[in-house]
Motif scaffolding. Structure first.
Motif, PDB file in Angstrom:
ATOM      1  N   MET B   1       0.833  -1.189   0.000  1.00 40.29           N
ATOM      2  CA  MET B   1       0.000   0.000   0.000  1.00 40.29           C
ATOM      3  C   MET B   1       0.879   1.255   0.000  1.00 40.29           C
ATOM      4  SD  MET B   1      -3.121   0.786   2.488  1.00 40.29           S
ATOM      5  CE  MET B   1      -4.059   2.250   2.208  1.00 40.29           C
ATOM      6  N   SER B  17      -0.894  10.114  12.178  1.00 39.79           N
ATOM      7  CA  SER B  17      -1.933   9.115  11.987  1.00 39.79           C
ATOM      8  C   SER B  17      -1.543   8.134  10.888  1.00 39.79           C
ATOM      9  CB  SER B  17      -3.259   9.806  11.643  1.00 39.79           C
ATOM     10  OG  SER B  17      -4.315   8.886  11.687  1.00 39.79           O
ATOM     11  N   LEU B  20       0.997   5.621  12.251  1.00 39.32           N
ATOM     12  CA  LEU B  20       0.401   4.635  13.161  1.00 39.32           C
ATOM     13  C   LEU B  20      -0.269   3.516  12.366  1.00 39.32           C
ATOM     14  CD1 LEU B  20      -1.116   6.986  15.885  1.00 39.32           C
ATOM     15  CD2 LEU B  20       0.699   5.299  16.228  1.00 39.32           C
ATOM     16  N   HIS B  21      -0.899   3.877  11.253  1.00 36.46           N
ATOM     17  CA  HIS B  21      -1.577   2.859  10.447  1.00 36.46           C
ATOM     18  C   HIS B  21      -0.589   2.079   9.581  1.00 36.46           C
ATOM     19  CE1 HIS B  21      -4.967   5.330  11.709  1.00 36.46           C
ATOM     20  NE2 HIS B  21      -5.682   4.235  11.572  1.00 36.46           N
ATOM     21  N   LEU B  22       0.393   2.783   9.077  1.00 35.05           N
ATOM     22  CA  LEU B  22       1.401   2.136   8.243  1.00 35.05           C
ATOM     23  C   LEU B  22       2.176   1.085   9.041  1.00 35.05           C
ATOM     24  CD1 LEU B  22       3.619   3.949   5.675  1.00 35.05           C
ATOM     25  CD2 LEU B  22       4.696   2.429   7.303  1.00 35.05           C
ATOM     26  N   ALA B  24       1.110  -0.788  11.247  1.00 34.47           N
ATOM     27  CA  ALA B  24       0.310  -2.004  11.435  1.00 34.47           C
ATOM     28  C   ALA B  24       0.247  -2.833  10.152  1.00 34.47           C
ATOM     29  CB  ALA B  24      -1.098  -1.625  11.892  1.00 34.47           C
ATOM     30  N   GLN B  25       0.810  -2.301   9.078  1.00 30.79           N
ATOM     31  CA  GLN B  25       0.745  -3.014   7.797  1.00 30.79           C
ATOM     32  C   GLN B  25       2.039  -3.755   7.491  1.00 30.79           C
ATOM     33  OE1 GLN B  25      -0.372   0.142   5.143  1.00 30.79           O
ATOM     34  NE2 GLN B  25      -2.545  -0.035   5.665  1.00 30.79           N
ATOM     35  N   PRO B  98      -3.043  -0.295  -3.336  1.00 32.83           N
ATOM     36  CA  PRO B  98      -3.779   0.963  -3.462  1.00 32.83           C
ATOM     37  C   PRO B  98      -3.075   2.161  -2.795  1.00 32.83           C
ATOM     38  CG  PRO B  98      -4.749  -0.374  -1.726  1.00 32.83           C
ATOM     39  CD  PRO B  98      -3.710  -1.211  -2.400  1.00 32.83           C
ATOM     40  N   GLN B 100      -3.399   5.614  -0.624  1.00 34.84           N
ATOM     41  CA  GLN B 100      -4.233   6.402   0.291  1.00 34.84           C
ATOM     42  C   GLN B 100      -3.594   7.746   0.573  1.00 34.84           C
ATOM     43  OE1 GLN B 100      -5.911   4.691   3.748  1.00 34.84           O
ATOM     44  NE2 GLN B 100      -6.436   6.669   4.605  1.00 34.84           N
TER      45      GLN B 100
END
Lengths: 130, 103
Positions: B1, B17, B20-22, B24-25, B98, B100
């Motif tokens: 991603m 933010s 923090l999400h990256l 988790a990937q 994808p 984002q």
């Protein structure tokens, strides 16, 4: 050529996620996102909505935008189900940072943790950010 | 991603933010800083520590034209950040989509 294209368009369902990260009334983003989501319902795609960061505030109960002479669009989230848009994901960490729980929201949602939200994002074909 | 951030981390929490999400990937996810987001890659910025880890893993990119427009020399950036042009931006989406945008 045209036939082939039409056939393709009819059979290919893509996963669309609309990511909402802004509070509802300070900018036009939340309302615009909602308009786009409603339009997307016409295309029979796999649509989901994600609410994180200040975006969770869009779903907060008790909003009365008429007080600032603006369109009160929060109730519209309850109409999404009627358009077969039923996947609403709200990030738990974002709710907690704002002293909220699922009970504070205008619609039933699926509360997910940040890791799950990250995973959902990476599973999409198209992500639209507002 | 592929994630893009276009705001300065000194101004908004968008980069925080995103990271923090990256985190988790999978290691396949990448971050490209564009527009005012390029300031986040400054070695002097508070975000440098976190971004250095990403840069060392070859997962951090910065859009060159936006650096030039802002007078930010590559030497001012944290080590390991890869500078790409618009063509490189498109290639990143092709390779890691994808996409984002953390707008």
């Amino acid at each position: 050529m045209n036939d082939e294209f039409d056939e393709d368009a009819a059979s290919t369902i893509k996963r669309f996620m609309f990511v909402n990260r802004k509070a509802p009334h300070g900018t036009i983003y939340a309302l615009e996102a909602l308009e786009v989501v409603l339009i997307s319902a016409a295309f029979d795609q796999d649509v989901s909505l994600a609410f994180l960061d200040d975006g969770v505030l869009q779903l907060r109960k008790g909003q009365d935008a008429k007080a600032i002479e603006m369109k009160n669009f929060a109730p519209t989230y309850r109409a999404l189900e009627g358009y077969d848009i039923e996947k609403l994901y709200v990030e738990r960490e974002s709710l907690e940072a704002r002293g909220m729980t699922a009970d504070d929201l205008v619609v039933p949602v699926e509360v997910v943790d940040r890791a799950r939200m990250s995973a959902l994002m990476s599973e999409q074909d198209v992500i639209m950010s507002f | 991603m592929l994630h893009t951030v276009n705001k300065s981390p000194l101004q908004t929490r968008d980069l925080d933010s995103c990271l923090l999400h990256l985190e988790a990937q999978s290691a396949e996810s990448r971050l490209l800083l564009i527009e005012d987001g390029v300031y986040g890659a400054l070695a002097a910025a508070p975000s440098a520590t976190t971004l250095s880890d990403l840069a060392n893993q070859g997962r951090l990119y910065v859009l060159g034209p936006d650096l030039s427009a802002r007078g930010v020399a590559p030497e001012a950036l944290i080590a390991g950040a890869e500078i790409v042009d618009y063509e490189g931006f498109v290639q990143l989406i092709v390779d890691y989509g994808p996409h984002q945008a953390w707008v």
